[in-house]
Design a protein around this motif. Structure first.
Motif, PDB file in Angstrom:
ATOM      1  N   VAL A  10     -24.877 -16.115  -4.788  1.00  0.00           N
ATOM      2  CA  VAL A  10     -25.607 -14.929  -5.248  1.00  0.00           C
ATOM      3  C   VAL A  10     -24.924 -14.305  -6.460  1.00  0.00           C
ATOM      4  O   VAL A  10     -25.589 -13.716  -7.317  1.00  0.00           O
ATOM      5  CB  VAL A  10     -25.713 -13.893  -4.103  1.00  0.00           C
ATOM      6  N   TYR A  11     -23.606 -14.447  -6.574  1.00  0.00           N
ATOM      7  CA  TYR A  11     -22.839 -13.727  -7.585  1.00  0.00           C
ATOM      8  C   TYR A  11     -22.508 -14.546  -8.834  1.00  0.00           C
ATOM      9  O   TYR A  11     -22.045 -13.999  -9.824  1.00  0.00           O
ATOM     10  CB  TYR A  11     -21.561 -13.169  -6.961  1.00  0.00           C
ATOM     11  N   VAL A  12     -22.758 -15.843  -8.790  1.00  0.00           N
ATOM     12  CA  VAL A  12     -22.406 -16.694  -9.932  1.00  0.00           C
ATOM     13  C   VAL A  12     -23.140 -16.245 -11.188  1.00  0.00           C
ATOM     14  O   VAL A  12     -22.537 -16.123 -12.261  1.00  0.00           O
ATOM     15  CB  VAL A  12     -22.674 -18.185  -9.628  1.00  0.00           C
ATOM     16  N   GLU A  13     -24.432 -15.979 -11.077  1.00  0.00           N
ATOM     17  CA  GLU A  13     -25.208 -15.570 -12.259  1.00  0.00           C
ATOM     18  C   GLU A  13     -24.652 -14.282 -12.862  1.00  0.00           C
ATOM     19  O   GLU A  13     -24.573 -14.151 -14.087  1.00  0.00           O
ATOM     20  CB  GLU A  13     -26.682 -15.392 -11.890  1.00  0.00           C
ATOM     21  N   GLN A  14     -24.259 -13.345 -12.039  1.00  0.00           N
ATOM     22  CA  GLN A  14     -23.670 -12.102 -12.551  1.00  0.00           C
ATOM     23  C   GLN A  14     -22.345 -12.375 -13.253  1.00  0.00           C
ATOM     24  O   GLN A  14     -22.063 -11.813 -14.308  1.00  0.00           O
ATOM     25  CB  GLN A  14     -23.456 -11.105 -11.408  1.00  0.00           C
ATOM     26  N   LEU A  15     -21.527 -13.234 -12.676  1.00  0.00           N
ATOM     27  CA  LEU A  15     -20.216 -13.526 -13.250  1.00  0.00           C
ATOM     28  C   LEU A  15     -20.316 -14.345 -14.533  1.00  0.00           C
ATOM     29  O   LEU A  15     -19.421 -14.277 -15.375  1.00  0.00           O
ATOM     30  CB  LEU A  15     -19.345 -14.242 -12.219  1.00  0.00           C
ATOM     31  N   GLU A  16     -21.387 -15.097 -14.686  1.00  0.00           N
ATOM     32  CA  GLU A  16     -21.571 -15.907 -15.897  1.00  0.00           C
ATOM     33  C   GLU A  16     -21.686 -15.050 -17.157  1.00  0.00           C
ATOM     34  O   GLU A  16     -21.488 -15.544 -18.255  1.00  0.00           O
ATOM     35  CB  GLU A  16     -22.810 -16.790 -15.768  1.00  0.00           C
ATOM     36  N   ARG A  17     -21.982 -13.787 -16.997  1.00  0.00           N
ATOM     37  CA  ARG A  17     -22.127 -12.876 -18.146  1.00  0.00           C
ATOM     38  C   ARG A  17     -20.786 -12.574 -18.821  1.00  0.00           C
ATOM     39  O   ARG A  17     -20.756 -12.049 -19.922  1.00  0.00           O
ATOM     40  CB  ARG A  17     -22.739 -11.553 -17.705  1.00  0.00           C
ATOM     41  N   TYR A  18     -19.708 -12.864 -18.144  1.00  0.00           N
ATOM     42  CA  TYR A  18     -18.381 -12.497 -18.623  1.00  0.00           C
ATOM     43  C   TYR A  18     -17.619 -13.726 -19.103  1.00  0.00           C
ATOM     44  O   TYR A  18     -17.842 -14.832 -18.611  1.00  0.00           O
ATOM     45  CB  TYR A  18     -17.606 -11.785 -17.514  1.00  0.00           C
ATOM     46  N   PRO A  19     -16.693 -13.533 -20.041  1.00  0.00           N
ATOM     47  CA  PRO A  19     -15.935 -14.688 -20.529  1.00  0.00           C
ATOM     48  C   PRO A  19     -15.004 -15.290 -19.476  1.00  0.00           C
ATOM     49  O   PRO A  19     -14.661 -16.469 -19.560  1.00  0.00           O
ATOM     50  CB  PRO A  19     -15.136 -14.136 -21.715  1.00  0.00           C
ATOM     51  N   ALA A  20     -14.611 -14.499 -18.481  1.00  0.00           N
ATOM     52  CA  ALA A  20     -13.740 -14.999 -17.412  1.00  0.00           C
ATOM     53  C   ALA A  20     -13.894 -14.102 -16.190  1.00  0.00           C
ATOM     54  O   ALA A  20     -14.329 -12.955 -16.294  1.00  0.00           O
ATOM     55  CB  ALA A  20     -12.285 -15.004 -17.869  1.00  0.00           C
ATOM     56  N   ALA A  21     -13.541 -14.653 -15.055  1.00  0.00           N
ATOM     57  CA  ALA A  21     -13.545 -13.895 -13.800  1.00  0.00           C
ATOM     58  C   ALA A  21     -12.176 -14.058 -13.158  1.00  0.00           C
ATOM     59  O   ALA A  21     -11.539 -15.103 -13.274  1.00  0.00           O
ATOM     60  CB  ALA A  21     -14.624 -14.425 -12.854  1.00  0.00           C
ATOM     61  N   LEU A  22     -11.728 -13.012 -12.504  1.00  0.00           N
ATOM     62  CA  LEU A  22     -10.495 -13.101 -11.717  1.00  0.00           C
ATOM     63  C   LEU A  22     -10.867 -13.617 -10.336  1.00  0.00           C
ATOM     64  O   LEU A  22     -11.873 -13.195  -9.768  1.00  0.00           O
ATOM     65  CB  LEU A  22      -9.833 -11.732 -11.587  1.00  0.00           C
ATOM     66  N   SER A  23     -10.062 -14.514  -9.810  1.00  0.00           N
ATOM     67  CA  SER A  23     -10.330 -14.969  -8.446  1.00  0.00           C
ATOM     68  C   SER A  23     -10.199 -13.768  -7.507  1.00  0.00           C
ATOM     69  O   SER A  23      -9.523 -12.790  -7.819  1.00  0.00           O
ATOM     70  CB  SER A  23      -9.372 -16.091  -8.047  1.00  0.00           C
ATOM     71  N   PRO A  24     -10.865 -13.820  -6.356  1.00  0.00           N
ATOM     72  CA  PRO A  24     -10.798 -12.678  -5.432  1.00  0.00           C
ATOM     73  C   PRO A  24      -9.368 -12.365  -5.009  1.00  0.00           C
ATOM     74  O   PRO A  24      -8.467 -13.205  -5.138  1.00  0.00           O
ATOM     75  CB  PRO A  24     -11.618 -13.144  -4.229  1.00  0.00           C
ATOM     76  N   ASP A  25      -9.203 -11.178  -4.482  1.00  0.00           N
ATOM     77  CA  ASP A  25      -7.898 -10.734  -4.005  1.00  0.00           C
ATOM     78  C   ASP A  25      -8.043 -10.247  -2.564  1.00  0.00           C
ATOM     79  O   ASP A  25      -7.914  -9.069  -2.280  1.00  0.00           O
ATOM     80  CB  ASP A  25      -7.364  -9.621  -4.913  1.00  0.00           C
ATOM     81  N   PHE A  26      -8.354 -11.192  -1.662  1.00  0.00           N
ATOM     82  CA  PHE A  26      -8.351 -10.842  -0.248  1.00  0.00           C
ATOM     83  C   PHE A  26      -6.911 -10.491   0.107  1.00  0.00           C
ATOM     84  O   PHE A  26      -5.974 -11.216  -0.220  1.00  0.00           O
ATOM     85  CB  PHE A  26      -8.855 -12.010   0.614  1.00  0.00           C
ATOM     86  N   SER A  27      -6.729  -9.394   0.767  1.00  0.00           N
ATOM     87  CA  SER A  27      -5.404  -8.796   0.946  1.00  0.00           C
ATOM     88  C   SER A  27      -4.481  -9.588   1.859  1.00  0.00           C
ATOM     89  O   SER A  27      -4.917 -10.151   2.863  1.00  0.00           O
ATOM     90  CB  SER A  27      -5.544  -7.377   1.489  1.00  0.00           C
ATOM     91  N   LEU A  28      -3.207  -9.579   1.495  1.00  0.00           N
ATOM     92  CA  LEU A  28      -2.146 -10.173   2.303  1.00  0.00           C
ATOM     93  C   LEU A  28      -1.237  -9.051   2.806  1.00  0.00           C
ATOM     94  O   LEU A  28      -0.058  -9.005   2.499  1.00  0.00           O
ATOM     95  CB  LEU A  28      -1.327 -11.177   1.479  1.00  0.00           C
ATOM     96  N   TYR A  29      -1.790  -8.139   3.566  1.00  0.00           N
ATOM     97  CA  TYR A  29      -1.024  -6.998   4.043  1.00  0.00           C
ATOM     98  C   TYR A  29       0.160  -7.445   4.896  1.00  0.00           C
ATOM     99  O   TYR A  29       0.051  -8.385   5.687  1.00  0.00           O
ATOM    100  CB  TYR A  29      -1.910  -6.061   4.867  1.00  0.00           C
ATOM    101  N   THR A  30       1.267  -6.750   4.744  1.00  0.00           N
ATOM    102  CA  THR A  30       2.472  -7.119   5.491  1.00  0.00           C
ATOM    103  C   THR A  30       2.294  -6.959   7.000  1.00  0.00           C
ATOM    104  O   THR A  30       2.988  -7.619   7.766  1.00  0.00           O
ATOM    105  CB  THR A  30       3.683  -6.278   5.044  1.00  0.00           C
ATOM    106  N   ASN A  31       1.377  -6.115   7.428  1.00  0.00           N
ATOM    107  CA  ASN A  31       1.174  -5.938   8.867  1.00  0.00           C
ATOM    108  C   ASN A  31       0.118  -6.893   9.431  1.00  0.00           C
ATOM    109  O   ASN A  31      -0.180  -6.845  10.615  1.00  0.00           O
ATOM    110  CB  ASN A  31       0.834  -4.488   9.208  1.00  0.00           C
ATOM    111  N   TYR A  32      -0.446  -7.770   8.604  1.00  0.00           N
ATOM    112  CA  TYR A  32      -1.354  -8.819   9.083  1.00  0.00           C
ATOM    113  C   TYR A  32      -0.520  -9.941   9.695  1.00  0.00           C
ATOM    114  O   TYR A  32       0.547 -10.279   9.171  1.00  0.00           O
ATOM    115  CB  TYR A  32      -2.153  -9.416   7.934  1.00  0.00           C
ATOM    116  N   PRO A  33      -1.035 -10.571  10.744  1.00  0.00           N
ATOM    117  CA  PRO A  33      -0.353 -11.774  11.241  1.00  0.00           C
ATOM    118  C   PRO A  33      -0.344 -12.846  10.144  1.00  0.00           C
ATOM    119  O   PRO A  33      -1.271 -12.927   9.330  1.00  0.00           O
ATOM    120  CB  PRO A  33      -1.225 -12.216  12.423  1.00  0.00           C
ATOM    121  N   VAL A  34       0.695 -13.662  10.127  1.00  0.00           N
ATOM    122  CA  VAL A  34       0.841 -14.683   9.078  1.00  0.00           C
ATOM    123  C   VAL A  34      -0.397 -15.581   8.973  1.00  0.00           C
ATOM    124  O   VAL A  34      -0.866 -15.850   7.862  1.00  0.00           O
ATOM    125  CB  VAL A  34       2.133 -15.500   9.275  1.00  0.00           C
TER     126      VAL A  34
END
Length: 156
Positions: A10-34
């Motif tokens: 769904v989001y590829v077409e929106q992202l194609e408008r930009y010269p680059a996209a940053l990969s997602p940043d799903f969080s690596l919180y220190t209190n999350y299990p490894v």
């Protein structure tokens, strides 16, 4: 990002408008299990790779939690080139700032990026690391505080 993970097409077409996209940043919180931290790292890497396969130019977003995560959190990231990091949420406490600094140093040491795109606030300590390591950077201010102020002022 969860909706991007569940329906990425769904989001590829929106992202194609930009010269680059940053990969997602799903969080690596220190209190999350490894395993949950590793799952989020996997999702970050997989989404970036999938976007590349769709023809997007992707700049990898780098994240880590504590020093134990350094053993795996840089896996799959290219050596050299651009990388993105975020200071949002890590500058409020001395402990999280120190973890950020250690992780940034470990990332630079292992992957030798040519430039870092920093989203959030630049602190002198972070700039010193980048200067010492000879890494160019560009700062992109975090706009959440301004959006909240605008919303509060305009009642929306």
């Amino acid at each position: 990002f969860d909706r991007v993970w569940r329906t990425p097409e769904v989001y590829v077409e929106q992202l194609e408008r930009y010269p680059a996209a940053l990969s997602p940043d799903f969080s690596l919180y220190t209190n999350y299990p490894v395993p949950l931290q590793q799952w989020d790292h996997y999702r970050n890497q997989l989404m970036g790779a999938w976007w590349q396969a769709q023809g997007l130019t992707v700049i990898p977003t780098v994240s880590w939690s504590d020093e134990a995560s350094f053993a795996w959190c840089f896996d799959g990231l290219p050596e050299g080139g651009d990388a993105a990091v975020s200071t949002v949420g890590v500058l409020r406490q001395d402990e999280t700032l120190l973890l950020f600094e250690h992780g940034l140093h470990a990332f630079i040491e292992r992957k030798r990026p040519s430039r870092i795109l920093l989203y959030g606030q630049m602190r002198a300590e972070i700039g010193a690391i980048l200067c010492r390591e000879g890494v160019k950077w560009r700062v992109f201010a975090h706009g959440q505080a301004e959006r909240v102020k605008w919303r509060d002022k305009h009642g929306r």
